[in-house]
Design a protein around this motif. Structure first.
Motif, short mmCIF file in Angstrom:
data_model
loop_
_atom_site.label_atom_id
_atom_site.label_comp_id
_atom_site.label_asym_id
_atom_site.label_seq_id
_atom_site.Cartn_x
_atom_site.Cartn_y
_atom_site.Cartn_z
N TYR A 149 -1.15 35.45 11.43
CA TYR A 149 -1.47 33.79 11.42
C TYR A 149 -1.34 33.25 12.46
CZ TYR A 149 2.96 34.26 9.44
OH TYR A 149 4.31 34.64 9.30
N SER A 177 -6.86 36.29 4.09
CA SER A 177 -7.22 35.10 4.77
C SER A 177 -6.48 34.79 5.61
CB SER A 177 -7.63 33.90 3.65
OG SER A 177 -5.96 33.83 3.07
N GLU A 224 -6.11 36.41 11.60
CA GLU A 224 -6.87 35.55 12.47
C GLU A 224 -7.65 36.52 13.45
OE1 GLU A 224 -7.29 32.33 13.32
OE2 GLU A 224 -5.77 31.55 11.58
N THR A 278 -11.02 34.57 9.13
CA THR A 278 -10.70 33.22 9.60
C THR A 278 -10.73 33.35 11.14
OG1 THR A 278 -8.91 33.17 8.01
CG2 THR A 278 -8.60 31.70 9.86
N TYR A 300 -11.69 29.46 1.59
CA TYR A 300 -11.10 30.51 2.53
C TYR A 300 -12.40 30.52 3.58
CZ TYR A 300 -6.99 30.87 -0.40
OH TYR A 300 -5.99 30.44 -1.12
N GLY A 301 -13.14 29.60 3.90
CA GLY A 301 -14.36 29.70 4.96
C GLY A 301 -15.57 30.53 4.55
#
Length: 316
Positions: free
Chosen positions: A76, A113, A116, A139, A189-190
């Motif tokens: 993350y 999630s 990255e 993400t 979550y996008g």
């Protein structure tokens, strides 16, 4: 549903590249899918860049056919951009690479999630012979339209797949693509893709060799099912996967009332919210024609007054 480490890639069993100092006999470079990772939580002080360089200098990498990229640090805090740069820089050494998966992390390392990602298309430009590309985590993920002559399999696993990724995929020039799988996830979550984003794909002709279409793990699974039910692209498919989402009777009946699907070899609808009566109608319509139908598993839901909340198999 638990997201786990890949056990194989491109038909090759996974082999985890050993940690520094670990005494392990290495297999022939071409017979396994090499898994490379660097955990920030282990006693080992190597960073991913160091592990990758050790891999390049230890293994006969000119013969490596499949590569799995696992944890590259705090997922993350660090995107996959540096990983993509390393892969691009190694293109003249990994000359036999046919399959690549970026983001092979399971829940104990990072929720899906939390992973990255970044723009993964540079690896396609760097490896024109690549046949299979898979990505886990939505993400920060980007996939601008790209041209690639050899790619046959493209997979995205996400708890929230950005709409711009879906639009980039369907705008790409991928004449060899046979297998396309996208986990849409949820908006929280996008996952902001819409059925309209699929139009160039569903209209047919975009990917002439496409035989499998997976539009999975979506909170708008009924809308997707209704669009697929009338989509010209279905005629060229051999299999269809609308599993892991919140498919209900509405979406299932749309499939039943749409174009015939009896030419398909299998239809995967597992993890659904379809009633037994409608499930039996689907089986009666498709199974006598030889279609293998998976309607197993009821998804998680809870009631709040008159409202029923349903959940995809994978979100956070």
């Amino acid at each position: 549903m638990t997201v786990e480490h890949l056990q194989e890639l491109h038909g090759l069993p996974t082999f985890v590249f050993p940690s520094k100092g670990e005494s392990t006999e290495l297999p022939a470079a071409e017979v396994v899918a090499w898994s490379i990772a660097a955990s920030p939580y282990s006693d080992e002080t190597e960073e991913f860049t160091q592990v990758f360089e050790r891999f390049l200098s230890t293994v006969e990498v000119a013969k490596v056919r499949a590569l799995i990229i696992g944890q590259w640090g705090e997922p993350y805090d660090n995107s996959s951009d540096d990983v993509v740069e390393l892969l691009v820089a190694a293109k003249d050494r990994l000359t036999s690479l046919e399959a690549l998966f970026i983001g092979d992390l399971e829940a104990e390392e990072a929720e899906i999630s939390w992973i990255e990602q970044g723009d993964v298309t540079p690896v396609l430009t760097a490896y024109p012979r690549l046949r299979e590309l898979g990505v886990r985590g939505g993400t920060g993920l980007r996939f601008p339209a790209v041209k690639h002559e050899a790619l046959r399999t493209l997979t995205f696993e996400a708890g929230g797949l950005p709409g711009e990724v879906v639009r980039g995929v369907v705008a790409s020039d991928l004449p060899a693509l046979e297998y396309l799988e996208m986990w849409w996830g949820v908006e929280e979550y996008g996952g902001d893709a819409t059925v309209a984003d699929l139009a160039p794909l569903l209209d047919g002709g975009r990917f002439p060799r496409l035989r499998h279409l997976g539009l999975r793990n979506s909170e708008i699974q009924d809308e997707i099912a209704a669009a697929v039910a009338a989509a010209p692209v279905v005629a060229q498919l051999a299999s269809l996967d609308l599993s892991l989402g919140v498919l209900s009777d509405a979406g299932a009946l749309a499939l039943l009332d749409g174009q015939p699907l009896t030419h398909l070899k299998w239809i995967d609808l597992h993890h659904n919210f379809v009633t037994e009566d409608v499930a039996n109608r689907l089986r009666a319509a498709w199974e006598p024609a030889g279609v293998e139908v998976d309607l197993s598993e009821t998804g998680d839901s809870w009631e709040d007054g008159d409202e029923i909340h349903r959940y995809t198999a994978v979100a956070e």
